[in-house]
Scaffold this motif. Sequence first.
Motif, PDB file in Angstrom:
ATOM      1  N   HIS A 182      48.876  -5.545 -26.638  1.00  0.00           N
ATOM      2  CA  HIS A 182      47.426  -6.287 -26.665  1.00  0.00           C
ATOM      3  C   HIS A 182      47.403  -7.198 -26.064  1.00  0.00           C
ATOM      4  CE1 HIS A 182      49.321  -5.984 -31.130  1.00  0.00           C
ATOM      5  NE2 HIS A 182      50.291  -6.285 -30.645  1.00  0.00           N
ATOM      6  N   GLN A 183      46.845  -7.049 -24.682  1.00  0.00           N
ATOM      7  CA  GLN A 183      46.624  -8.021 -24.013  1.00  0.00           C
ATOM      8  C   GLN A 183      46.026  -7.142 -22.851  1.00  0.00           C
ATOM      9  OE1 GLN A 183      46.966 -11.235 -23.515  1.00  0.00           O
ATOM     10  NE2 GLN A 183      48.663 -10.887 -24.758  1.00  0.00           N
ATOM     11  N   THR A 184      45.640  -5.489 -23.262  1.00  0.00           N
ATOM     12  CA  THR A 184      44.363  -5.046 -22.473  1.00  0.00           C
ATOM     13  C   THR A 184      43.237  -4.541 -22.716  1.00  0.00           C
ATOM     14  OG1 THR A 184      46.982  -3.371 -23.042  1.00  0.00           O
ATOM     15  CG2 THR A 184      44.640  -2.265 -22.828  1.00  0.00           C
ATOM     16  N   ASP A 185      42.695  -4.922 -21.611  1.00  0.00           N
ATOM     17  CA  ASP A 185      41.272  -4.140 -21.842  1.00  0.00           C
ATOM     18  C   ASP A 185      40.291  -3.080 -22.555  1.00  0.00           C
ATOM     19  OD1 ASP A 185      38.968  -4.751 -21.616  1.00  0.00           O
ATOM     20  OD2 ASP A 185      38.505  -4.351 -19.207  1.00  0.00           O
ATOM     21  N   PHE A 186      40.483  -3.340 -23.859  1.00  0.00           N
ATOM     22  CA  PHE A 186      40.261  -2.049 -24.718  1.00  0.00           C
ATOM     23  C   PHE A 186      38.956  -1.725 -24.066  1.00  0.00           C
ATOM     24  CE2 PHE A 186      42.774  -4.059 -27.075  1.00  0.00           C
ATOM     25  CZ  PHE A 186      44.170  -2.974 -27.164  1.00  0.00           C
ATOM     26  N   GLY A 187      37.494  -2.100 -23.254  1.00  0.00           N
ATOM     27  CA  GLY A 187      36.762  -1.418 -23.020  1.00  0.00           C
ATOM     28  C   GLY A 187      36.561  -0.100 -22.941  1.00  0.00           C
TER      29      GLY A 187
ATOM     30  N   LEU B  16      35.196   7.497 -27.480  1.00  0.00           N
ATOM     31  CA  LEU B  16      33.390   8.164 -27.082  1.00  0.00           C
ATOM     32  C   LEU B  16      33.065   8.813 -26.626  1.00  0.00           C
ATOM     33  CD1 LEU B  16      30.923   7.343 -28.238  1.00  0.00           C
ATOM     34  CD2 LEU B  16      30.301   5.966 -26.698  1.00  0.00           C
ATOM     35  N   TYR B  17      33.936   9.038 -25.170  1.00  0.00           N
ATOM     36  CA  TYR B  17      33.058  10.112 -24.435  1.00  0.00           C
ATOM     37  C   TYR B  17      34.024  11.663 -24.784  1.00  0.00           C
ATOM     38  CZ  TYR B  17      32.904  13.360 -20.617  1.00  0.00           C
ATOM     39  OH  TYR B  17      33.395  14.395 -19.621  1.00  0.00           O
ATOM     40  N   GLY B  18      34.982  11.568 -25.372  1.00  0.00           N
ATOM     41  CA  GLY B  18      35.969  12.620 -25.629  1.00  0.00           C
ATOM     42  C   GLY B  18      35.047  12.661 -26.869  1.00  0.00           C
TER      43      GLY B  18
ATOM     44  N   LEU C 143      38.596   6.124 -31.770  1.00  0.00           N
ATOM     45  CA  LEU C 143      37.623   5.194 -31.302  1.00  0.00           C
ATOM     46  C   LEU C 143      37.472   4.355 -32.304  1.00  0.00           C
ATOM     47  CD1 LEU C 143      34.460   4.236 -29.701  1.00  0.00           C
ATOM     48  CD2 LEU C 143      33.484   5.938 -31.553  1.00  0.00           C
ATOM     49  N   LEU C 144      37.488   4.251 -33.899  1.00  0.00           N
ATOM     50  CA  LEU C 144      37.716   3.776 -34.819  1.00  0.00           C
ATOM     51  C   LEU C 144      38.603   2.730 -34.732  1.00  0.00           C
ATOM     52  CD1 LEU C 144      36.312   2.404 -37.251  1.00  0.00           C
ATOM     53  CD2 LEU C 144      37.254   4.152 -38.676  1.00  0.00           C
ATOM     54  N   PHE C 145      39.830   3.458 -34.405  1.00  0.00           N
ATOM     55  CA  PHE C 145      41.652   2.931 -34.263  1.00  0.00           C
ATOM     56  C   PHE C 145      41.510   1.490 -32.534  1.00  0.00           C
ATOM     57  CE2 PHE C 145      45.059   2.524 -32.048  1.00  0.00           C
ATOM     58  CZ  PHE C 145      45.691   1.254 -33.130  1.00  0.00           C
ATOM     59  N   TYR C 146      40.703   1.907 -31.915  1.00  0.00           N
ATOM     60  CA  TYR C 146      40.939   1.211 -31.603  1.00  0.00           C
ATOM     61  C   TYR C 146      39.533   0.179 -31.219  1.00  0.00           C
ATOM     62  CZ  TYR C 146      44.201   3.298 -28.217  1.00  0.00           C
ATOM     63  OH  TYR C 146      45.539   3.866 -27.852  1.00  0.00           O
ATOM     64  N   VAL C 147      38.510   0.145 -31.821  1.00  0.00           N
ATOM     65  CA  VAL C 147      37.512  -0.699 -32.064  1.00  0.00           C
ATOM     66  C   VAL C 147      37.702  -1.759 -33.239  1.00  0.00           C
ATOM     67  CG1 VAL C 147      35.445  -0.976 -33.652  1.00  0.00           C
ATOM     68  CG2 VAL C 147      35.469   0.360 -32.180  1.00  0.00           C
ATOM     69  N   PHE C 148      39.070  -1.354 -33.400  1.00  0.00           N
ATOM     70  CA  PHE C 148      39.389  -2.730 -35.065  1.00  0.00           C
ATOM     71  C   PHE C 148      40.990  -3.022 -34.061  1.00  0.00           C
ATOM     72  CE2 PHE C 148      37.888  -0.594 -38.821  1.00  0.00           C
ATOM     73  CZ  PHE C 148      38.278  -1.776 -39.258  1.00  0.00           C
ATOM     74  N   ARG C 149      41.368  -2.699 -32.784  1.00  0.00           N
ATOM     75  CA  ARG C 149      42.357  -3.708 -31.563  1.00  0.00           C
ATOM     76  C   ARG C 149      40.840  -3.865 -30.848  1.00  0.00           C
ATOM     77  NH1 ARG C 149      47.238  -0.559 -29.392  1.00  0.00           N
ATOM     78  NH2 ARG C 149      47.946  -2.686 -29.224  1.00  0.00           N
ATOM     79  N   ALA C 150      40.325  -4.125 -30.717  1.00  0.00           N
ATOM     80  CA  ALA C 150      39.821  -4.805 -29.580  1.00  0.00           C
ATOM     81  C   ALA C 150      38.970  -5.883 -29.895  1.00  0.00           C
ATOM     82  CB  ALA C 150      38.372  -3.663 -28.921  1.00  0.00           C
TER      83      ALA C 150
END
Length: 231
Positions: A59-64, A71-73, A139-146
């Motif tokens: 949860h401490q990860t920088d999701f950028g 997005l690139y994938g 991408l949607l999943f990590y947008v929610f996490r970020a």
Amino acid sequence: MNEKNSTQKLKPIKQLETMYKEHWEHSRHCEKEMFWFTNIYVAIVTAIFYFIRNTGGSHQTDFGPILMLALYGLILSVFGFMIVIALSLGHHNYIMNIVTICYRWDVMEFYANPGKPVFLKRVFRYLYEITSALFGALLLFYVFRAWTFLAVFRGYLIWLLMLFAIIIIFAALEGLLYRRKWSKHVTERKDFVKTLRNDTGGIYRKEWDIWFKKPEYWKEITHNARARGII
């Protein structure tokens, strides 16, 4: 290669055999290019998933960086889908030219093309459609996490949204782009090849200059073949 007696009235073309060989070489090249791009694509996707696996669990990860890679994938997968469509149509074009030359030579019996249960180009297309949908969901999943202020929506909702994203992206690529926009070009070329294979009487060969000198002769020949009941 010599033209048969039934086609002796046609003007001989010295370069025709060379053109025939080049069309085969180019058609093979289209198939190889799909493999080359897919090999590079698989290596990149593997690296993306490896990075996400090693950095995206906390949860401490920088999701950028993860968002950028997802997005690139997604972009790379859509490009792969478009490349497959372009190479597939190119392959059909070369095969269409090959069949036209065989038809002129009146040697269609040597171009046997039985139906297959699985088509390589279709498999490649499905691959990129599915991976595009998966990267969109990722991408949607990590947008929610970020976005921490969306934490209240985590849980079952995010999985439903991911599933929805997969369905929407896949349907957009397969249904809207391919089925509605590009599949007709494949069908036109297949119908033209089928027309020449079924024209055992050489109807269009006998009037070569009338039918084959037009800019989009395959469309007019196919349309006429339907009217005649050839296909």
